[in-house]
Enzyme design. Structure first.
Site, mmCIF file in Angstrom:
data_model
loop_
_atom_site.group_PDB
_atom_site.id
_atom_site.type_symbol
_atom_site.label_atom_id
_atom_site.label_comp_id
_atom_site.label_asym_id
_atom_site.label_seq_id
_atom_site.Cartn_x
_atom_site.Cartn_y
_atom_site.Cartn_z
ATOM 1 N N ASP A 107 0.859 -1.182 0.000
ATOM 2 C CA ASP A 107 0.000 0.000 0.000
ATOM 3 C C ASP A 107 0.898 1.235 0.000
ATOM 4 O O ASP A 107 2.051 1.177 0.444
ATOM 5 C CB ASP A 107 -0.918 0.013 1.220
ATOM 6 C CG ASP A 107 -1.895 1.186 1.181
ATOM 7 O OD1 ASP A 107 -2.696 1.253 0.235
ATOM 8 O OD2 ASP A 107 -1.840 2.037 2.090
ATOM 9 N N GLU A 139 1.005 5.737 0.509
ATOM 10 C CA GLU A 139 0.388 7.005 0.884
ATOM 11 C C GLU A 139 1.052 8.087 0.040
ATOM 12 O O GLU A 139 2.250 7.987 -0.289
ATOM 13 C CB GLU A 139 0.546 7.300 2.369
ATOM 14 C CG GLU A 139 -0.087 6.266 3.289
ATOM 15 C CD GLU A 139 -1.591 6.137 3.134
ATOM 16 O OE1 GLU A 139 -2.223 7.092 2.617
ATOM 17 O OE2 GLU A 139 -2.139 5.090 3.523
ATOM 18 N N GLU A 161 -5.727 18.313 3.004
ATOM 19 C CA GLU A 161 -6.692 17.212 2.839
ATOM 20 C C GLU A 161 -5.991 15.856 2.820
ATOM 21 O O GLU A 161 -6.515 14.860 3.316
ATOM 22 C CB GLU A 161 -7.540 17.400 1.583
ATOM 23 C CG GLU A 161 -6.760 17.552 0.289
ATOM 24 C CD GLU A 161 -6.434 19.014 -0.023
ATOM 25 O OE1 GLU A 161 -6.268 19.309 -1.238
ATOM 26 O OE2 GLU A 161 -6.365 19.837 0.913
ATOM 27 N N HIS A 190 -5.048 6.284 7.937
ATOM 28 C CA HIS A 190 -4.426 5.428 6.943
ATOM 29 C C HIS A 190 -2.922 5.377 7.197
ATOM 30 O O HIS A 190 -2.309 6.381 7.550
ATOM 31 C CB HIS A 190 -4.675 5.967 5.535
ATOM 32 C CG HIS A 190 -6.085 5.800 5.069
ATOM 33 N ND1 HIS A 190 -6.442 4.910 4.084
ATOM 34 C CD2 HIS A 190 -7.223 6.406 5.466
ATOM 35 C CE1 HIS A 190 -7.752 4.975 3.889
ATOM 36 N NE2 HIS A 190 -8.248 5.875 4.710
ATOM 37 N N ASP A 217 -2.240 -0.669 6.525
ATOM 38 C CA ASP A 217 -3.223 -1.027 5.504
ATOM 39 C C ASP A 217 -2.788 -2.271 4.736
ATOM 40 O O ASP A 217 -3.625 -3.088 4.335
ATOM 41 C CB ASP A 217 -3.439 0.146 4.541
ATOM 42 C CG ASP A 217 -4.304 1.242 5.163
ATOM 43 O OD1 ASP A 217 -4.679 1.099 6.336
ATOM 44 O OD2 ASP A 217 -4.580 2.245 4.477
#
Length: 234
Positions: A7, A9, A52, A150, A155
């Site tokens: 995963d 980010e 965000e 997250h 994850d």
């Protein structure tokens, strides 16, 4: 079969618009069982972190400012990935960022032939249902109570559990147990190589014999005494 569950980010949604990869977490699995080997790294994106995006993963510009550049960690990452299949949730997103970073440091992109997308698997199994990682973890009873924000490695760990469920679940464990038992038998001798117990003989008691004879005496002209029994197949 070796597979890497991973995963990422990022700073945003589109590497073509300048967004960068800031974290990657990888879990090694062999025959759908986690081996305990992982790869995890943070990278300095050399750009600001939109609020965000920070709200999603909690990685601030300040936190990432002293982390290595992707180019400085690429060799170690590629060595861990090897030539294994790469499993991700909504895999095109993760592959897009991974390959964008590889292009920036003049490395060959990873072929999409190695991509396994768990969203695609889930859509095939559960059409019309929600296919987010959270929703699927709830469907399969995977505990995610420790997941506040997250995180790439966290994850990936959840996804590894989900991937097992999506591709056979606990039935795989039965095969693994059988395999382990076979491997054990190599060292200790065949599992079925045991001393056979003698056949147990069940002899009727005198009372049972008397009751049986009394019952036979009540029968009128039984077939086995008349000679009228047809041979088998007649």
């Amino acid at each position: 079969m070796r597979e890497i569950i991973f995963d990422t980010e990022t700073t945003g949604l589109d590497p073509l618009k300048g967004d960068r990869l800031v974290e990657i977490g990888c879990i090694e699995m062999v025959n759908r069982v986690a081996t305990g080997r992982t790869y995890h790294a943070y990278f300095n994106p050399q750009r600001s972190m939109p609020m965000e995006a920070e709200r999603v993963h909690g990685l601030s510009e300040k936190f990432l400012s002293d982390k290595p550049l992707f180019a400085h960690g690429v060799e170690e990452m590629l060595a861990f990935l090897g030539d294994s299949a790469l499993v991700a949730h909504n895999a095109r997103f993760d592959f897009g960022f991974l390959n964008a970073e590889l292009r920036l440091c003049n490395r060959a992109e990873i072929s999409l032939d190695r991509m396994v997308d768990t969203v695609a698997i889930a859509r095939n199994l559960h059409p019309g249902a929600k296919h987010s990682l959270d929703a699927l973890c709830s469907r399969y009873g995977i505990d995610r109570s420790h997941r506040v924000k997250h995180g790439a490695l966290l994850d990936a760990e959840l996804l590894a559990q989900l991937y097992v469920e999506l591709t056979g679940g606990r039935q795989i464990g039965l095969t693994l147990v059988e395999t382990a038992m076979m491997e054990t038998s190599v060292a200790t001798g065949p599992i079925l190589d045991r001393i056979a117990r003698p056949v147990r003989v069940f002899t009727p008691s005198a009372e049972e014999i008397t009751r049986h004879q009394a019952f036979i005496a009540t029968l009128s002209d039984p077939l086995w005494l008349s000679g009228q029994i047809e041979p088998a197949g007649g």
